[in-house]
Design a protein around this motif. Structure first.
Motif, PDB file in Angstrom:
ATOM      1  N   TRP A 293     -30.921  20.995  -5.745  1.00  0.00           N
ATOM      2  CA  TRP A 293     -31.252  20.418  -7.058  1.00  0.00           C
ATOM      3  C   TRP A 293     -31.165  18.903  -6.967  1.00  0.00           C
ATOM      4  O   TRP A 293     -30.155  18.358  -6.562  1.00  0.00           O
ATOM      5  CB  TRP A 293     -30.296  20.926  -8.132  1.00  0.00           C
ATOM      6  CG  TRP A 293     -30.259  22.413  -8.253  1.00  0.00           C
ATOM      7  CD1 TRP A 293     -29.512  23.270  -7.490  1.00  0.00           C
ATOM      8  CD2 TRP A 293     -31.006  23.232  -9.146  1.00  0.00           C
ATOM      9  NE1 TRP A 293     -29.757  24.560  -7.865  1.00  0.00           N
ATOM     10  CE2 TRP A 293     -30.668  24.572  -8.883  1.00  0.00           C
ATOM     11  CE3 TRP A 293     -31.943  22.966 -10.159  1.00  0.00           C
ATOM     12  CZ2 TRP A 293     -31.211  25.640  -9.588  1.00  0.00           C
ATOM     13  CZ3 TRP A 293     -32.472  24.029 -10.867  1.00  0.00           C
ATOM     14  CH2 TRP A 293     -32.117  25.347 -10.579  1.00  0.00           C
TER      15      TRP A 293
ATOM     16  N   SER B 251     -34.306  26.186 -17.573  1.00  0.00           N
ATOM     17  CA  SER B 251     -34.893  24.856 -17.486  1.00  0.00           C
ATOM     18  C   SER B 251     -36.323  24.851 -18.030  1.00  0.00           C
ATOM     19  O   SER B 251     -36.722  23.938 -18.756  1.00  0.00           O
ATOM     20  CB  SER B 251     -34.862  24.390 -16.030  1.00  0.00           C
ATOM     21  OG  SER B 251     -35.436  23.135 -15.908  1.00  0.00           O
TER      22      SER B 251
ATOM     23  N   PHE C 231     -39.642  18.777  -7.067  1.00  0.00           N
ATOM     24  CA  PHE C 231     -39.674  20.240  -7.193  1.00  0.00           C
ATOM     25  C   PHE C 231     -39.888  20.986  -5.870  1.00  0.00           C
ATOM     26  O   PHE C 231     -39.155  21.902  -5.517  1.00  0.00           O
ATOM     27  CB  PHE C 231     -40.763  20.623  -8.204  1.00  0.00           C
ATOM     28  CG  PHE C 231     -40.814  22.083  -8.528  1.00  0.00           C
ATOM     29  CD1 PHE C 231     -39.853  22.654  -9.345  1.00  0.00           C
ATOM     30  CD2 PHE C 231     -41.817  22.889  -8.030  1.00  0.00           C
ATOM     31  CE1 PHE C 231     -39.897  24.002  -9.663  1.00  0.00           C
ATOM     32  CE2 PHE C 231     -41.865  24.247  -8.334  1.00  0.00           C
ATOM     33  CZ  PHE C 231     -40.906  24.795  -9.148  1.00  0.00           C
TER      34      PHE C 231
ATOM     35  N   TYR D 112     -33.488  28.481 -13.433  1.00  0.00           N
ATOM     36  CA  TYR D 112     -34.729  27.731 -13.620  1.00  0.00           C
ATOM     37  C   TYR D 112     -35.488  28.188 -14.859  1.00  0.00           C
ATOM     38  O   TYR D 112     -36.172  27.394 -15.508  1.00  0.00           O
ATOM     39  CB  TYR D 112     -35.623  27.770 -12.375  1.00  0.00           C
ATOM     40  CG  TYR D 112     -36.421  26.494 -12.309  1.00  0.00           C
ATOM     41  CD1 TYR D 112     -35.859  25.334 -11.778  1.00  0.00           C
ATOM     42  CD2 TYR D 112     -37.680  26.401 -12.884  1.00  0.00           C
ATOM     43  CE1 TYR D 112     -36.532  24.138 -11.805  1.00  0.00           C
ATOM     44  CE2 TYR D 112     -38.366  25.198 -12.910  1.00  0.00           C
ATOM     45  CZ  TYR D 112     -37.789  24.079 -12.374  1.00  0.00           C
ATOM     46  OH  TYR D 112     -38.447  22.884 -12.428  1.00  0.00           O
TER      47      TYR D 112
ATOM     48  N   ASN E 168     -26.592  27.306 -11.838  1.00  0.00           N
ATOM     49  CA  ASN E 168     -26.705  27.819 -10.482  1.00  0.00           C
ATOM     50  C   ASN E 168     -25.370  27.683  -9.743  1.00  0.00           C
ATOM     51  O   ASN E 168     -24.917  28.581  -9.054  1.00  0.00           O
ATOM     52  CB  ASN E 168     -27.826  27.076  -9.755  1.00  0.00           C
ATOM     53  CG  ASN E 168     -28.179  27.699  -8.422  1.00  0.00           C
ATOM     54  OD1 ASN E 168     -28.572  27.025  -7.498  1.00  0.00           O
ATOM     55  ND2 ASN E 168     -28.021  29.018  -8.300  1.00  0.00           N
TER      56      ASN E 168
ATOM     57  N   PHE F 237     -42.006  27.614  -5.104  1.00  0.00           N
ATOM     58  CA  PHE F 237     -40.854  28.143  -5.832  1.00  0.00           C
ATOM     59  C   PHE F 237     -40.594  29.578  -5.367  1.00  0.00           C
ATOM     60  O   PHE F 237     -41.508  30.355  -5.154  1.00  0.00           O
ATOM     61  CB  PHE F 237     -41.103  28.126  -7.333  1.00  0.00           C
ATOM     62  CG  PHE F 237     -39.899  28.569  -8.140  1.00  0.00           C
ATOM     63  CD1 PHE F 237     -38.890  27.670  -8.428  1.00  0.00           C
ATOM     64  CD2 PHE F 237     -39.773  29.878  -8.577  1.00  0.00           C
ATOM     65  CE1 PHE F 237     -37.778  28.067  -9.151  1.00  0.00           C
ATOM     66  CE2 PHE F 237     -38.666  30.286  -9.304  1.00  0.00           C
ATOM     67  CZ  PHE F 237     -37.665  29.370  -9.590  1.00  0.00           C
TER      68      PHE F 237
ATOM     69  N   GLU G 129     -37.444  14.899 -11.297  1.00  0.00           N
ATOM     70  CA  GLU G 129     -37.275  16.308 -10.952  1.00  0.00           C
ATOM     71  C   GLU G 129     -38.589  16.955 -10.596  1.00  0.00           C
ATOM     72  O   GLU G 129     -38.670  17.806  -9.704  1.00  0.00           O
ATOM     73  CB  GLU G 129     -36.695  17.065 -12.144  1.00  0.00           C
ATOM     74  CG  GLU G 129     -35.229  16.874 -12.324  1.00  0.00           C
ATOM     75  CD  GLU G 129     -34.821  17.340 -13.701  1.00  0.00           C
ATOM     76  OE1 GLU G 129     -34.516  18.521 -13.845  1.00  0.00           O
ATOM     77  OE2 GLU G 129     -34.838  16.502 -14.626  1.00  0.00           O
TER      78      GLU G 129
ATOM     79  N   ASN H  76     -37.249  23.413  -3.637  1.00  0.00           N
ATOM     80  CA  ASN H  76     -37.540  24.787  -3.223  1.00  0.00           C
ATOM     81  C   ASN H  76     -37.421  24.980  -1.722  1.00  0.00           C
ATOM     82  O   ASN H  76     -37.216  26.089  -1.244  1.00  0.00           O
ATOM     83  CB  ASN H  76     -38.934  25.193  -3.686  1.00  0.00           C
ATOM     84  CG  ASN H  76     -39.019  25.247  -5.195  1.00  0.00           C
ATOM     85  OD1 ASN H  76     -38.034  25.540  -5.858  1.00  0.00           O
ATOM     86  ND2 ASN H  76     -40.181  24.933  -5.734  1.00  0.00           N
TER      87      ASN H  76
ATOM     88  N   ALA I   8     -29.550  23.248 -15.378  1.00  0.00           N
ATOM     89  CA  ALA I   8     -29.951  24.363 -14.525  1.00  0.00           C
ATOM     90  C   ALA I   8     -29.143  24.348 -13.230  1.00  0.00           C
ATOM     91  O   ALA I   8     -28.663  25.386 -12.766  1.00  0.00           O
ATOM     92  CB  ALA I   8     -31.446  24.289 -14.237  1.00  0.00           C
TER      93      ALA I   8
ATOM     94  N   TYR J 155     -30.608  31.228  -9.082  1.00  0.00           N
ATOM     95  CA  TYR J 155     -31.389  30.021  -9.366  1.00  0.00           C
ATOM     96  C   TYR J 155     -32.659  30.333 -10.131  1.00  0.00           C
ATOM     97  O   TYR J 155     -33.185  29.494 -10.849  1.00  0.00           O
ATOM     98  CB  TYR J 155     -31.671  29.219  -8.086  1.00  0.00           C
ATOM     99  CG  TYR J 155     -32.781  29.721  -7.194  1.00  0.00           C
ATOM    100  CD1 TYR J 155     -34.112  29.505  -7.528  1.00  0.00           C
ATOM    101  CD2 TYR J 155     -32.509  30.365  -5.997  1.00  0.00           C
ATOM    102  CE1 TYR J 155     -35.133  29.946  -6.705  1.00  0.00           C
ATOM    103  CE2 TYR J 155     -33.516  30.802  -5.168  1.00  0.00           C
ATOM    104  CZ  TYR J 155     -34.836  30.606  -5.526  1.00  0.00           C
ATOM    105  OH  TYR J 155     -35.835  31.035  -4.720  1.00  0.00           O
ATOM    106  N   ARG J 156     -33.149  31.569 -10.006  1.00  0.00           N
ATOM    107  CA  ARG J 156     -34.351  31.921 -10.758  1.00  0.00           C
ATOM    108  C   ARG J 156     -34.062  31.917 -12.250  1.00  0.00           C
ATOM    109  O   ARG J 156     -34.823  31.373 -13.059  1.00  0.00           O
ATOM    110  CB  ARG J 156     -34.869  33.293 -10.334  1.00  0.00           C
ATOM    111  CG  ARG J 156     -35.435  33.300  -8.943  1.00  0.00           C
ATOM    112  CD  ARG J 156     -35.479  34.711  -8.388  1.00  0.00           C
ATOM    113  NE  ARG J 156     -35.542  34.678  -6.938  1.00  0.00           N
ATOM    114  CZ  ARG J 156     -36.677  34.618  -6.252  1.00  0.00           C
ATOM    115  NH1 ARG J 156     -37.819  34.620  -6.880  1.00  0.00           N
ATOM    116  NH2 ARG J 156     -36.662  34.572  -4.945  1.00  0.00           N
TER     117      ARG J 156
END
Lengths: 279, 184, 569
Positions: A236, A161, C110, A158, A148, A228, C106, C114, A144, A154-155
């Motif tokens: 990342w 992912s 997270f 993701y 990106n 998010f 990960e 973000n 992912a 990135y959406r």
């Protein structure tokens, strides 16, 4: 019952050490090159290059053997189909006809057809090793981040992912649901008539869909709670900076692309013709 | 939508693609005709496209098909990957005119859904997939158009029957409950 | 002195889709450093209360708020869900839903990702959080390699990584086996002991949560706060019975012996409850007034496994040399930790897989040649999650489906479906859409859809998972009734109460082998078995040991026997 999948295995090799983003670009450009060219010399060179890469990567045969057999089988079917539908495709492309032997009706075997089908084969054999190599040596966790990095939002990166994260869960759901359905006597095999079979299939699909929709809600809530989509970008954990080898790989793929295009188009045709015109 | 896709859409794309992978691999059932399977995954793709719209549909088709080919067959077959994306995209355009979230799926919506899905599958399998096969792989046109015809026709029928059934069933779960009374 | 962290004032909330408010007249203040437990039956509004604190209400689940809710002094509605996420960290009930990362590391990272935290900074923070929740060794593991407890610890790590002051746990024990649940509570206690952390736990498994430190308990009932008191006060009151929450078993045992529970007797924990001479005397006379063991009757076998081996690969067996015998009309539970082979066992019995070695007999006949469909005439299988079984729109359609597939139609179909629905108490709902039913009712629909085929044996996977005490009781009494009607019931479960209260016999699997097969009282008092099956010793055993009354094992047996007689009334 348990279908085999291609999966990444952690190994130490120059290929494994390349960043995912570079491997992704490499694979994309490689595929584009192989798609465009039909030049036998170029394809042959790329095929050999692919084999060398495979050797360097140290991936184990048993990690992909099952897929290889599957691919060979499909390729055989495809070759047969190509011939059955269009036994003179090679003649059309190369403009000459050197018959080797005749079978029946419009079916004869020409050297042009053999060469054309050999080229199709070669085309697959240039792409497939690289595809396998990409899958076997790229950590899904890095994937992912790589998408990106090469410019995918990135959406969407993701989303890919998440797909990889939940494939095993959904596979388990699917098997459990169809187990419960079959244990109720709901049969989806050929033993049932087509109409009943479709009805029975929906008895598995409906719970699978509804639980998946439920899952979408839970996962979205959980992601919402952990910020998010908050920023215009995100970092990342598993991203890796480019090293010397990465730049070298990029240079190589650009050279391959350029070389192949040059070889392919300098005479104005996508195809490399080994046949002499007999006019 | 403040900036780009909403979280729900992102997750729906991910889960939808995962479903596409699993059903693409395990969800094809023999149709009874030789070499033709009922690909249930396209019925589910259509449902998700109607639920989450064209962008989600497109991406579920692209990502799902790529991952399915990659994981189980070693190498994505790009012409068909793109065709799957187109199916999701075009069916997704039906989302606006079918308000499935409100449990509305009557005769009018069924016809509308099916017209769009026929269009989507026709464009994808009768045109895009074979043309790309010719452009990319230089395969004989008779072969790829015949393959496209079979795949497209079988997907149209699958989505018409199974896709409609699934949408009807889904709509039922969304209907307003109003006044339910116990019956003796 | 105490600093208020969360303040509800005349607060109320109504979901957009709902006709009545879910929360009303909420007045509640939580202070910094406290650990507060919120209990209440399902539908009492306790989850909604949690959603108000973390911002899912109204950002994710829209609706109307009344009154005021301040979090760290700021009005909730003036904050965005992102700003709230900086104050409140939530661990959701479903660990698979919250674990979005491909690996432990990960997932913990997270939130930092973000927030655009640079990678170098992230690595150190993730390691620290992983260490705090004891998952450092698994940083690179994917969720499928982890147990439920490890997944939960990961999600907690993902909350701790971003130093928030308020930690919210939404039913943290729901998906865990007893022993893992115990360590989860210990971990929560450890983290809650930091003076700057305020911990809120939403749970209905009271005894398990009280294993750790709890300062206050808020009892929710029908959308309102019914009480706000200390654990000792709550256990001494009648509130638990009134609101349908299970009291700790040692309290039940003390009450059976005629003891009065008072706050100054420190009843909140089995180790702290005061056992003075008076109490011990009462326990002793109760113990002595109970009967000695009765010998269970010998039953005819309905299902037998003889030395069954099974594995997907010949060199990795999932079941090894398993022999067992289920008698006609028995009610048996099968326990064992995840991966012990429980679900494989039911798949073998239903004919989904075939044993590599050994035989499976139904009423003495080898079932080897029988298809899944043929076996489904005798053996019914009910999944844990009813949503994974239901495919039709209405109660009637769903129940009729299995018969229709078998070609039954017309009057016969109707009669048999109605009969099954009457048994399950669903006859009045026969034309209702399934989406209008509660979780427990859905579960009954799935049981009805199996019963309609008149099986002799019913296998249920976690029949009471996700249900509160009242629904647990309803479900189990219903199964007991079915059992009395002649159906043999096999339950795959983690639930120790279920075993104690309803199972005639418990079979324990560990690593594919049967390691015990005995009455629940014997199983639950055998430390070795309890440990390998990830169970927990019952607090009644500990009570007997501490009080020194009789033989602890025998004490537990007498307690179970007495308890069943009381419940049967």
């Amino acid at each position: 019952m348990k279908a085999k999948m291609l999966t990444y295995t952690r190994l130490e090799s120059p290929i494994h050490r390349l960043t995912g983003a570079v491997k992704l670009i490499f694979f994309a450009l490689w595929s584009v090159t192989a798609m465009i060219t039909y030049d036998t010399r170029s394809l042959l060179a790329m095929f050999l290059f692919g084999l060398v890469m495979f050797k360097i990567s140290k991936v184990k045969f048993r990690d992909y053997s099952f897929v290889l057999y599957l691919i060979l089988f499909f390729m055989l079917l495809n070759q047969l189909a190509v011939y059955l539908f269009s036994p003179a495709e090679g003649v059309k492309i190369y403009g000459t006809s050197h018959e080797w032997f005749h079978i029946a009706g419009r079916y004869n075997v020409t050297w042009e057809q053999l060469f054309y089908q050999f080229n199709i084969l070669l085309k697959y054999f240039t792409v497939i090793p690289m595809a396998l190599l990409f899958l076997l040596t790229t950590d899904p966790s890095e994937f992912a981040a790589s998408l990106n990095r090469v410019g995918v939002s990135y959406r969407i990166a993701y989303a890919v992912s998440i797909a990889m994260r939940y494939i095993p869960d959904i596979q388990r759901d699917f098997h459990n649901i169809s187990f419960a359905a079959q244990a109720r006597g709901i049969d989806m095999s050929k033993k049932e008539k087509l109409g009943a079979r479709i009805k029975n299939v929906s008895a598995v699909l409906m719970p699978l869909i509804l639980t998946s929709l439920q899952r979408i809600e839970t996962v979205s809530a959980a992601m919402e709670l952990r910020a998010f989509g908050h920023g215009r970008t995100r970092t990342w954990y598993n991203a890796r900076p480019f090293g010397k080898a990465d730049f070298a790989a990029l240079a190589i793929i650009v050279a391959i692309l350029a070389g192949s295009m040059l070889l392919t188009f300098h005479d104005g045709s996508r195809f490399y013709n080994i046949f002499e015109r007999t006019e | 939508m403040r900036k780009g896709l909403s979280i729900i859409t992102v997750v729906a794309i991910g889960i939808g693609a995962a479903l596409f992978v699993i059903l693409g691999r395990f969800g094809s059932i023999p149709s009874g005709l030789p070499d033709t399977n009922i690909e249930t995954t396209y019925a589910v793709l259509s449902l998700f496209s109607v639920l989450y719209g064209p962008i989600a549909g497109l991406l579920i088709g692209l990502i799902g098909h790529t991952l399915k080919d990659a994981i189980f067959y070693g190498s994505p077959w790009f012409s068909w990957v793109i065709a799957s994306g187109v199916v999701g995209l075009v069916v997704g355009f039906a989302a606006r005119s079918i308000r499935i979230h409100d449990g509305e799926f009557g005769a009018k919506q069924i016809v509308r859904f099916n017209l769009i899905q026929i269009l989507a599958n026709a464009v994808a399998w009768f045109v895009i997939a074979p043309v790309l096969d010719i452009l990319i792989y230089a395969e004989p046109s008779d072969k790829v158009f015949t393959q496209g015809l079979v795949a497209g026709a079988s997907n149209i029928v699958t989505v018409a029957v199974l896709g409609t059934l699934l949408l009807l069933a889904y709509a039922k779960t969304r209907t307003k409950q109003g006044s339910l009374t116990k019956e003796a | 002195m105490k600093k208020p962290i969360i303040e509800f004032e005349n607060f109320g909330f109504q979901y957009r889709a709902q006709a009545a408010p879910t929360l009303q007249d909420i007045n509640l203040t939580l202070y910094e450093g406290e650990t507060v437990l919120i209990v209440g039956p399902s539908g009492s509004g306790k989850s909604t209360l949690a959603h108000c604190i973390n911002g899912l209400v109204p950002f994710f689940y829209p609706g109307t708020m009344t009154g005021s809710l301040r979090i760290q002094g700021k009005e909730q509605r003036s904050l965005s869900i992102f700003q709230l996420s900086e104050l409140v960290g939530t661990v959701l009930q479903d660990p698979d839903g919250q674990f979005v990362g491909l690996t432990v590391a990960e997932d913990i990272a997270f939130k930092l990702e973000n927030k655009n935290v640079p990678q170098a900074e992230m690595i150190g923070k993730v390691a620290a959080a992983a260490e705090a929740v004891d998952i450092l060794a698994q940083l690179r593991s994917s969720p499928h390699e982890l147990s439920g407890g490890q997944k939960q610890r990961t999600t907690l790590g993902g909350v701790l990584v971003d130093d928030v002051g308020i930690l919210l746990f939404d039913e943290p024990l729901a998906n865990l086996d007893p022993r893992t649940g115990k360590s989860a509570i210990e971990l929560i206690e450890r983290i809650g002991s930091r003076p700057d952390k305020t911990v809120i736990v939403i749970e209905h498994r009271l005894e398990d949560v009280l294993h750790g430190r709890v300062d206050r308990i808020v009892v929710m009932h029908e959308g309102r706060i019914r009480a706000d008191l200390t654990p000792g006060e709550l256990l001494s009151s009648d509130l638990l019975a009134e609101t349908g929450i299970r009291e700790p078993l040692y309290i039940t045992a003390l009450k059976y012996a005629g003891c009065r529970i008072t706050p100054d007797g420190r009843p909140e924990h089995i180790d702290s409850v005061r056992l003075d001479d008076g109490v011990i005397g009462k326990l002793k006379s109760w113990y002595e007034s109970q009967d000695r063991e009765e010998i269970p009757e010998e039953r005819e076998a309905v299902l037998e496994l003889e030395q069954v081996d099974f594995g997907y690969d010949a060199d990795r067996l999932i079941l090894r040399d398993v022999s067992l015998r289920i008698g006609q009309g028995e009610m048996v539970s099968i326990v064992g930790k995840n991966g012990a082979g429980k679900s494989t066992l039911s798949k073998l019995i239903c004919g989904f897989h075939h044993p590599g070695r050994g035989r499976i007999l139904f009423r003495g006949r080898d079932m080897r040649g029988d298809t899944i469909k043929e076996r489904s005439r005798h053996i019914g299988y009910v999944m844990q999650n009813p949503n994974q079984m239901i495919s039709k729109g209405t109660v009637f359609e769903e129940t009729a489906f299995g018969l229709q597939v078998r070609g039954v139609s017309g009057e016969e179909l109707k009669e048999r479906v109605f009969a099954a629905l009457r048994i399950c108490g669903l006859y009045e709902f026969r034309n209702w859409p399934i989406s209008a039913l509660s979780f427990g009712q859905k579960k009954r629909v799935t049981i009805a859809s199996i019963l309609v085929m008149k099986p002799d044996v019913l296998i249920l996977d976690e029949p009471t998972a996700g249900q509160d005490y009242r629904h647990y009781n309803e479900m189990m009494e219903f199964l007991l009734e079915l059992n009395r009607g002649g159906i043999t019931v096999i339950m795959i479960t983690h639930d120790m109460h279920l075993m104690m209260e309803y199972a005639h016999r418990t079979i324990v699997l560990a690593d594919g082998r049967k390691i015990a097969d005995d009455r629940p009282a014997a199983i639950l008092t055998d430390p070795a078995v309890v440990a390998t099956a990830n169970l927990k010793e019952t607090s009644v055993y500990e009570l007997a040991r501490r009080a020194g009354v009789g033989e602890p094992k025998e004490f537990v047996r007498r307690f179970i026997a007495y308890d069943r007689r009381i419940r049967a009334r």
